[in-house]
Design an enzyme around this catalytic site. Structure first.
Site, PDB file in Angstrom:
ATOM      1  N   ASP A 165       0.837  -1.190   0.000  1.00 16.62           N
ATOM      2  CA  ASP A 165       0.000   0.000   0.000  1.00 16.62           C
ATOM      3  C   ASP A 165       0.871   1.239   0.000  1.00 16.62           C
ATOM      4  O   ASP A 165       0.542   2.256  -0.589  1.00 16.62           O
ATOM      5  CB  ASP A 165      -0.871   0.033   1.264  1.00 16.62           C
ATOM      6  CG  ASP A 165      -1.903  -1.054   1.227  1.00 16.62           C
ATOM      7  OD1 ASP A 165      -2.018  -1.717   0.178  1.00 16.62           O
ATOM      8  OD2 ASP A 165      -2.589  -1.236   2.234  1.00 16.62           O
TER       9      ASP A 165
ATOM     10  N   LEU B 158      -9.701  10.777   1.852  1.00 17.50           N
ATOM     11  CA  LEU B 158      -8.923  11.865   2.444  1.00 17.50           C
ATOM     12  C   LEU B 158      -7.617  12.005   1.695  1.00 17.50           C
ATOM     13  O   LEU B 158      -7.116  11.055   1.111  1.00 17.50           O
ATOM     14  CB  LEU B 158      -8.627  11.546   3.912  1.00 17.50           C
ATOM     15  CG  LEU B 158      -9.844  11.412   4.824  1.00 17.50           C
ATOM     16  CD1 LEU B 158      -9.400  11.059   6.230  1.00 17.50           C
ATOM     17  CD2 LEU B 158     -10.670  12.680   4.824  1.00 17.50           C
TER      18      LEU B 158
ATOM     19  N   LYS C  34      -6.714   4.870  12.001  1.00 22.08           N
ATOM     20  CA  LYS C  34      -7.319   4.577  10.700  1.00 22.08           C
ATOM     21  C   LYS C  34      -7.324   3.065  10.531  1.00 22.08           C
ATOM     22  O   LYS C  34      -6.278   2.447  10.362  1.00 22.08           O
ATOM     23  CB  LYS C  34      -6.466   5.247   9.615  1.00 22.08           C
ATOM     24  CG  LYS C  34      -7.096   5.246   8.257  1.00 22.08           C
ATOM     25  CD  LYS C  34      -6.280   6.137   7.323  1.00 22.08           C
ATOM     26  CE  LYS C  34      -6.855   6.102   5.913  1.00 22.08           C
ATOM     27  NZ  LYS C  34      -6.851   4.769   5.335  1.00 22.08           N
TER      28      LYS C  34
ATOM     29  N   ARG D  86     -18.341   1.162  -0.310  1.00 23.53           N
ATOM     30  CA  ARG D  86     -18.051   2.494  -0.788  1.00 23.53           C
ATOM     31  C   ARG D  86     -18.074   2.577  -2.308  1.00 23.53           C
ATOM     32  O   ARG D  86     -18.485   3.586  -2.880  1.00 23.53           O
ATOM     33  CB  ARG D  86     -16.668   2.873  -0.287  1.00 23.53           C
ATOM     34  CG  ARG D  86     -16.188   4.161  -0.825  1.00 23.53           C
ATOM     35  CD  ARG D  86     -15.000   4.550  -0.001  1.00 23.53           C
ATOM     36  NE  ARG D  86     -14.165   5.491  -0.674  1.00 23.53           N
ATOM     37  CZ  ARG D  86     -12.866   5.558  -0.462  1.00 23.53           C
ATOM     38  NH1 ARG D  86     -12.290   4.705   0.345  1.00 23.53           N
ATOM     39  NH2 ARG D  86     -12.166   6.465  -1.056  1.00 23.53           N
TER      40      ARG D  86
ATOM     41  N   GLU E  48     -15.874   1.297   9.230  1.00 26.79           N
ATOM     42  CA  GLU E  48     -14.869   0.494   8.546  1.00 26.79           C
ATOM     43  C   GLU E  48     -15.054  -0.955   8.966  1.00 26.79           C
ATOM     44  O   GLU E  48     -14.941  -1.288  10.144  1.00 26.79           O
ATOM     45  CB  GLU E  48     -13.475   1.006   8.934  1.00 26.79           C
ATOM     46  CG  GLU E  48     -12.365   0.536   8.046  1.00 26.79           C
ATOM     47  CD  GLU E  48     -12.198   1.386   6.771  1.00 26.79           C
ATOM     48  OE1 GLU E  48     -13.039   2.286   6.516  1.00 26.79           O
ATOM     49  OE2 GLU E  48     -11.234   1.132   6.039  1.00 26.79           O
TER      50      GLU E  48
ATOM     51  N   CYS F 103      20.057 -27.789  -8.194  1.00 25.39           N
ATOM     52  CA  CYS F 103      20.213 -29.230  -8.071  1.00 25.39           C
ATOM     53  C   CYS F 103      20.331 -29.762  -9.486  1.00 25.39           C
ATOM     54  O   CYS F 103      19.556 -29.384 -10.365  1.00 25.39           O
ATOM     55  CB  CYS F 103      18.986 -29.829  -7.380  1.00 25.39           C
ATOM     56  SG  CYS F 103      18.944 -31.625  -7.510  1.00 25.39           S
TER      57      CYS F 103
END
Ligand code: ZN
Length: 670
Positions: free
Chosen positions: A34, A84, A114, A135, A176, A429
């Site tokens: 993020d 925001l 948050k 949302r 949330e 290998c």
């Protein structure tokens, strides 16, 4: 940076952001952190501010993020669920305080953690929960009421009597939804047992869960919610914290650790306080929100086009933790590569317990001066993959020992060999029949990007291998429904289903087959171009390194690997068995002398419904056409899929014909 450089950087950033936000929001499977995403987003925004004439009107910065997925009815939010603007250091926090104090020197701030989850809006009429929506893009979300009803901390009816005399006939709040760590770990453990893909982090698990079409599945996964805003309704408040206290009385679980403070110093101190708690909380937080507390003042301060001016989100840098590296063990990979893995004293990091981390190769260990027994600093890149950032040599006590690569493969005991030309000192290998490689070869072969055999995951392959039913790739195609149905916990129905997906995989085509075979350094892209160029697997048995190197995407080492792979007698035997089973060994229409696209140039943009970009490219080139990256007047066609961006707009403005995947296929005569 010149204007031209800026334009190309902006294009690159926009493409990366679009791609990653799709992975993030729509597919619930992020590949970058993020933090990195935020950094790219911010750089793009800054460049757009600096070069407004270059800004693309369809830029990802113009969207709030996430589009409504299908399967749920769309809901237009009463009040948009905005986002925001992010800040990343305390100077920016102080600047925000300064800007808002200019409106009112007495301004106070609500500082809140948050929660790293998904925003939802909950609507109550006459005290009853009537609608819950995701949302989405901020204006339109998805109606997930039935799923939200299963979240126990969402009240289905409100304690309206607790707000004596206030009008509670309409209450809409924003909260949330998140998955607590305990639920997340339980869910992933169950998925691992069933051989299903694991969720990268609690937020992705929460997103995937909230969009389950069956509310029972949602109910079983233990989602939770914190409510952090009164959106709209018949109630009236003067201050934000006052509104939250009222919501709490109504029965909502409100955001914890909220504090109202006055000065910039106090704001910063509270951010630091929350930062210290991070990592000890039973849920993920990714930052701190700072909002003006006075609601009338918020209206005076106002909004920017996409974000309010009265709030900012401070984002934490990736979380780091120290732990002890107790051992380094070797894992033998699908192509025989030996990868050193750190065994760590378990430590909680960004929501999950970490006890293993890859150390990539010997160079990685040497560069970071990592010794067995060291204290090391861990970080989660992308909150997904734990990474050893560095050792802490100051904490050595003399018991540490340097790491040496083993001389023999820990799985089969055959000698290992250093690949001189590979980057980062790769050891292999030398035994092609090494059992460690076989299991991984099988898993890769059946996986989604390869032959895509639905239902044949790692857990089942492991079982088939244990029972001796599948000892090699070709054995997959001699499995019978009776053999499968005899397995524990495998019904007749699922056995039949699996047989049909194995059958279906036979026609995957040469490109996917080549990528599925796990030839060293031959990934999807190289496989697609090689398939397009050679058309038939038999041609590869006689191909020389020079012939392979003529292909743009194939380098000398890859060419050597391919030649060596096809020179092994066991490769010949395996391909013959696959052929006998009916596995398609040719590329569709490949180099068939059909050059109907000769002289034509194509540009691909967006996500096509069925083909990957590489498949579409291979299809075009196999018919003599050329594929380029940018649209010009000379472009013959633009092939556009979902979420096509600026290339589509450019094609339209230049009058270049735009076609879809179906049209492309029609043109090739399919
Ligand atoms: Zn081995």
């Amino acid at each position: 940076m010149t204007e031209k450089e800026a334009a190309s950087r902006m294009k690159h950033l926009a493409a990366e952001i679009t791609k990653n936000s799709r992975l993030y929001y729509d597919l619930d499977s992020p590949v970058i952190s993020d933090y990195d995403y935020d950094m790219m987003f911010r750089e793009l925004k800054e460049l757009e501010g600096k070069y407004p004439s270059l800004a693309d009107p369809n830029s990802p910065t113009k969207r709030v993020g996430g589009e409504a997925a299908t399967g749920f009815e769309p809901v237009t939010h009463t009040v948009p669920l905005g986002s925001l603007s992010d800040v990343f250091d305390f100077d920016e926090v102080r600047a925000f305080v300064g800007r808002t104090k200019a409106f009112d020197a007495e301004c106070s701030y609500s500082v809140e953690c948050k929660i790293d989850g998904l925003s939802v809006a909950l609507r109550y009429e006459n005290g009853v929960f009537v609608r819950g929506a995701t949302r989405g893009d901020g204006r339109v979300g998805e109606n997930v009421t039935e799923n939200l009803r299963t979240v126990r901390s969402i009240p289905l009816t409100l304690n309206t009597e607790k707000l004596n005399g206030m009008d509670t006939s309409v209450v809409e709040v924003r909260g949330e939804v998140y998955m607590p760590h305990s639920s997340f770990e339980r869910l992933n453990a169950e998925r691992e047992k069933r051989g299903e893909a694991l969720f990268a982090n609690p937020r992705n698990a929460a997103a995937g869960t909230l969009r389950q079409l069956d509310p029972k599945v949602c109910a079983s996964r233990g989602l939770d919610i914190f409510v952090f805003n009164y959106q709209t309704g018949t109630l009236d408040f003067k201050e934000h914290d006052e509104s939250l206290l009222a919501l709490e009385k109504l029965g909502f679980r409100i955001i914890p650790y909220l504090k109202v403070v006055k000065t910039a110093d106090e704001v910063v101190a509270q951010i630091e306080e929350i930062g210290k708690m991070r990592g000890t909380l039973p849920f993920d937080i990714d930052g701190v929100v700072i909002k003006v507390n006075d609601l009338a003042l918020r209206r005076t301060i106002g909004e920017n086009s996409a974000t309010p001016k009265w709030a900012v989100a401070y984002k934490f840098p990736p979380e780091e933790k120290e732990t002890r590296l107790t051992d380094i063990v070797i894992q033998v990979g699908r192509t025989g590569i030996l990868t050193p893995n750190a065994v760590l004293e378990p430590v909680k990091l960004a929501g999950t317990t970490v006890s293993r981390a890859t150390l990539h190769n010997l160079d990685f260990i040497r560069e970071r001066d990592i010794m067995i027994g060291d204290t090391v600093v861990l970080r989660k890149a992308g909150d997904i993959i734990p990474e050893v950032v560095r050792a802490v040599p100051e904490k050595r006590d003399g018991t540490q020992v340097p790491f040496e690569m083993p001389e023999r493969c820990p799985s089969c005991g055959e000698p290992v060999e250093l690949d001189e030309e590979s980057e980062g000192s790769a050891y292999y290998c030398t035994n092609a029949d090494c059992p460690a490689q076989i299991m991984r070869n099988l898993i890769h072969f059946a996986s989604k990007g390869a032959m895509d055999i639905d239902g044949l995951g790692p857990a089942l392959l492991e079982k088939l291998h244990e029972n001796g039913l599948v000892k090699s790739i070709a054995d997959i195609y001699s499995l019978t429904a009776e053999e499968l149905a005899g397995l524990e916990r495998m019904g007749e129905k699922s056995a039949a289903k699996l047989i049909s997906s194995i059958e279906k995989s036979k026609s995957a085509g040469l490109a996917r087959l080549l990528s599925a075979l796990g030839i060293r350094q031959v990934g999807d892209k190289a496989a697609a171009v090689i398939a397009a160029r050679f058309g038939d697997i038999e041609e590869l048995f006689t191909a020389t390194p020079e012939m392979l190197c003529e292909i743009d995407d194939v380098g000398a080492i890859t060419a050597e690997n391919i030649v060596s792979f096809f020179s092994h007698p066991q490769t010949r035997r395996m391909i013959d068995r696959l052929k006998d089973a009916g596995v398609v060994m040719t590329a569709e229409k490949a180099a068939s002398g059909d050059d109907r696209f000769a002289g034509m140039t194509f540009v691909l943009t967006g996500t096509l419904p069925d083909m990957t970009r590489d498949e579409a490219s291979a299809l075009i080139t196999s018919h003599g056409g050329k594929v380029t990256g940018s649209v010009s007047k000379k472009t013959s066609y633009v092939v556009a899929g979902a979420e096509a961006g600026s290339k589509l707009a450019k094609a339209e403005s230049l009058g270049v014909p735009v076609i879809d995947e179906a049209e492309l296929l029609r043109m090739t005569g399919v």
